[in-house]
Design a protein around this motif. Structure first.
Motif, short mmCIF file in Angstrom:
data_model
loop_
_atom_site.label_atom_id
_atom_site.label_comp_id
_atom_site.label_asym_id
_atom_site.label_seq_id
_atom_site.Cartn_x
_atom_site.Cartn_y
_atom_site.Cartn_z
N LYS A 273 3.23 0.39 3.19
CA LYS A 273 2.55 -0.24 2.05
C LYS A 273 1.17 0.36 1.84
N PHE A 274 0.46 0.56 2.94
CA PHE A 274 -0.90 1.11 2.90
C PHE A 274 -0.90 2.51 2.31
N SER A 275 0.13 3.30 2.64
CA SER A 275 0.19 4.69 2.18
C SER A 275 0.30 4.81 0.67
N LYS A 276 0.78 3.76 0.02
CA LYS A 276 0.98 3.81 -1.43
C LYS A 276 -0.28 3.49 -2.22
N LEU A 277 -1.33 3.07 -1.52
CA LEU A 277 -2.60 2.79 -2.19
C LEU A 277 -3.35 4.09 -2.45
N THR A 278 -4.30 4.04 -3.36
CA THR A 278 -5.13 5.21 -3.62
C THR A 278 -6.03 5.46 -2.41
N LEU B 211 -9.95 3.51 1.82
CA LEU B 211 -11.29 3.54 2.41
C LEU B 211 -11.98 2.19 2.26
N GLU B 212 -11.80 1.59 1.10
CA GLU B 212 -12.44 0.30 0.83
C GLU B 212 -11.95 -0.78 1.80
N ILE B 213 -10.63 -0.85 2.01
CA ILE B 213 -10.07 -1.87 2.91
C ILE B 213 -10.52 -1.62 4.35
N ALA B 214 -10.43 -0.37 4.79
CA ALA B 214 -10.83 -0.05 6.16
C ALA B 214 -12.31 -0.35 6.39
N GLY B 215 -13.14 -0.06 5.38
CA GLY B 215 -14.56 -0.34 5.50
C GLY B 215 -14.86 -1.83 5.50
N LYS B 216 -14.18 -2.57 4.65
CA LYS B 216 -14.40 -4.02 4.55
C LYS B 216 -14.07 -4.72 5.86
N LEU B 217 -13.00 -4.27 6.53
CA LEU B 217 -12.59 -4.89 7.79
C LEU B 217 -13.25 -4.22 9.01
N GLU B 218 -14.17 -3.29 8.74
CA GLU B 218 -14.93 -2.60 9.79
C GLU B 218 -14.00 -1.94 10.82
N TYR C 233 -4.51 11.48 7.70
CA TYR C 233 -3.37 10.76 8.26
C TYR C 233 -3.68 10.20 9.64
N GLU C 234 -4.49 10.92 10.42
CA GLU C 234 -4.83 10.45 11.75
C GLU C 234 -5.90 9.35 11.69
N ARG C 235 -6.81 9.51 10.75
CA ARG C 235 -7.87 8.51 10.59
C ARG C 235 -7.26 7.15 10.23
N PHE C 236 -6.31 7.14 9.31
CA PHE C 236 -5.72 5.88 8.88
C PHE C 236 -4.74 5.33 9.92
N ARG C 237 -4.18 6.19 10.73
CA ARG C 237 -3.38 5.70 11.86
C ARG C 237 -4.26 4.90 12.81
N GLN C 238 -5.43 5.44 13.10
CA GLN C 238 -6.36 4.73 13.98
C GLN C 238 -6.80 3.40 13.38
N ILE D 92 -4.08 -5.49 1.39
CA ILE D 92 -3.11 -4.60 0.74
C ILE D 92 -2.45 -5.31 -0.43
N GLN D 93 -2.05 -6.57 -0.24
CA GLN D 93 -1.41 -7.33 -1.31
C GLN D 93 -2.35 -7.52 -2.49
N THR D 94 -3.61 -7.78 -2.21
CA THR D 94 -4.59 -7.93 -3.29
C THR D 94 -4.73 -6.63 -4.07
N ALA D 95 -4.78 -5.51 -3.35
CA ALA D 95 -4.91 -4.20 -4.00
C ALA D 95 -3.67 -3.89 -4.83
N GLN D 96 -2.49 -4.22 -4.33
CA GLN D 96 -1.25 -3.98 -5.07
C GLN D 96 -1.22 -4.82 -6.34
N SER D 97 -1.62 -6.08 -6.24
CA SER D 97 -1.62 -6.97 -7.41
C SER D 97 -2.59 -6.47 -8.47
N SER D 98 -3.74 -5.99 -8.00
CA SER D 98 -4.74 -5.47 -8.93
C SER D 98 -4.22 -4.23 -9.65
#
Length: 436
Positions: A370-375, A380-387, A399-404, A422-428
């Motif tokens: 699901k995450f891979s289908k986002l822009t 970056l926004e989601i990963a940053g928001k959740l620190e 690909y390795e950064r987002f795996r981590q 992710i669900q919020t981003a998909q809905s938007s």
């Protein structure tokens, strides 16, 4: 357990999905045939193993089409995309990168190494950060695609992949994918490719059966005889691709299947598209545990064009072998603790060198897809928001950064929050698309 095995799809840029796609009909019939076979077997695949050559030239557009087709296939056979398990083949290599002088110099150095020194040579390259990146550089686009399914490869610690499944008697099946394409280029030849030393770390385990899949058959590997001897000792099922010719060997201790190509070149002599289903289960015979392997080999028939079963000499439309297993007794159930989770289950949810097929990892793969289908910006926004980013991530490929990021979300108990974002981003995104 039901396994769908596909190899050598060769999605070609400018051809796959075009108005004159020569393989559109073949792919549609393969999907329909796989759906019909699942209905006949009254089962849904527990795993879809793709043994390399997903792309034709390792181009991102080819992997984008592959992702779309995998979604179609999974929808038809009734399983989730998280069931997909991929390894690379020579067509997943970016030839323009592999042709670079420094990469070719490394390849030639490895190819010129005497057999008794080969393990040390390969270990030396893969354990060195710069040399490891150089060897794996031509697989960068493949890794970007495979990372969606948590199947990306990275030396020195992740040069092979493992998933652990539970069989019908409670024992385990370990599926291991090997990389035979990290020294692949335009200069490939029989006996000139390699698997790395991690491929020889498979060993006997109490209550565990082994299935191994690799793109190149033994004869294409400089250390192929050594690998054949080793896997003959420890692995019960061996799956290969690359040569586009279907073969099945039933040995007392193992079953080997060489897959037809899903998309062989139409100019090839004996053009024969195909794919396989394998049923695995444990039975008791005369006081012995046996691994029963039933292989359903599907090949393309001409006039009328359709997929049909390859038959054995007895006329059966499947191949069967029962392999003796070591004695095993299921563990005695442990009393649950105050939190209601057994100690063994608690251990499964931690990241280790082996990816357990537990609820945690299945959920993580589903989130990864699901995450891979986002822009990129939304990721970056989601990963940053959740620190979930750390300073060391800056030097990693995407690909390795987002795996981590995914692994940290699990370790920190943030998977629910991650999924909600992710669900919020998909809905938007869906709302924006409707307005457009």
């Amino acid at each position: 357990m039901l396994i769908l095995h596909i190899s050598d799809i060769h999605f070609k840029r400018g051809e796959a999905g075009s108005a004159m796609d020569p393989n559109h009909h073949l792919r549609a019939r393969l999907v329909q045939d796989a759906k019909n076979q699942c209905a006949k077997l009254q089962a849904v695949p527990d795993a879809i193993l793709v043994s390399g050559d997903i792309a034709y030239s390792g181009h991102p557009d080819e992997y984008a089409f592959a992702q779309t087709w995998f979604e179609e296939l999974c929808d038809a056979v009734g399983c989730d995309l998280s069931k997909i398990f991929v390894i690379p083949g020579n067509h997943d290599v970016q030839r323009d990168v592999a042709k670079k002088p420094m990469v070719q110099a490394a390849h030639n150095d490895i190819k010129g190494t005497e057999a008794h020194l080969l393990t040390g040579k390969l270990s030396g390259y893969l354990n060195d950060e710069d040399n490891g990146k150089q060897l794996y550089g031509p697989l960068e686009n493949y890794n970007g695609f495979a990372g969606t399914y948590l199947c990306s490869l990275s030396p020195p610690d992740r040069t092979k992949l493992d998933r652990l499944y539970t069989l019908n008697d409670g024992s385990k099946l370990r599926i291991t994918g090997l990389n035979s394409a990290f020294v692949s280029s335009h200069a490939d030849d029989v006996g000139k490719l390699f698997v790395d030393p991690a491929s020889f770390t498979l060993t006997d385990e109490y209550g565990v059966s082994h299935l191994v899949f690799c793109h190149h058959p033994y004869n294409w590997l400089a250390n192929g005889q050594e690998l054949a001897d080793h896997l003959g000792d420890v692995a019960h099922v061996h799956l290969f691709g690359h040569e586009h010719t279907n073969r099945i060997e039933l040995n007392r201790d193992w079953v080997r299947v060489a897959a037809s190509a899903a998309h062989p070149d139409r100019t090839e002599r004996g053009w024969e598209p195909g794919y396989n289903f394998l049923e695995l289960s444990v039975s008791q015979q005369n006081g012995e545990r046996r691994l029963d392997v039933t292989a359903h080999v599907r090949i393309w028939q001409h006039r009328p064009g359709q997929f049909v079963a390859k038959t054995d000499k007895g006329g059966e439309d499947f191949f069967f072998q029962s392999i003796r297993l070591d004695a095993w007794e299921p563990p005695v159930e442990q009393p649950t603790g105050n939190n209601g989770v057994e100690p063994a289950d608690q251990a499964d949810v931690h990241e280790s060198t082996v990816t357990e097929e537990d609820a945690s990892m299945t959920s993580l793969r589903s989130l990864s897809i699901k995450f891979s289908k986002l822009t990129f910006s939304k990721k970056l926004e989601i990963a940053g928001k959740l620190e979930l980013f750390e300073e060391t991530d800056k030097k990693l490929p995407d690909y390795e950064r987002f795996r981590q990021v995914l692994l940290r979300a699990r370790e920190r108990g943030l998977l629910d929050a991650f999924e909600a974002e992710i669900q919020t981003a998909q809905s938007s995104a869906e709302t924006t698309n409707k307005k457009d």
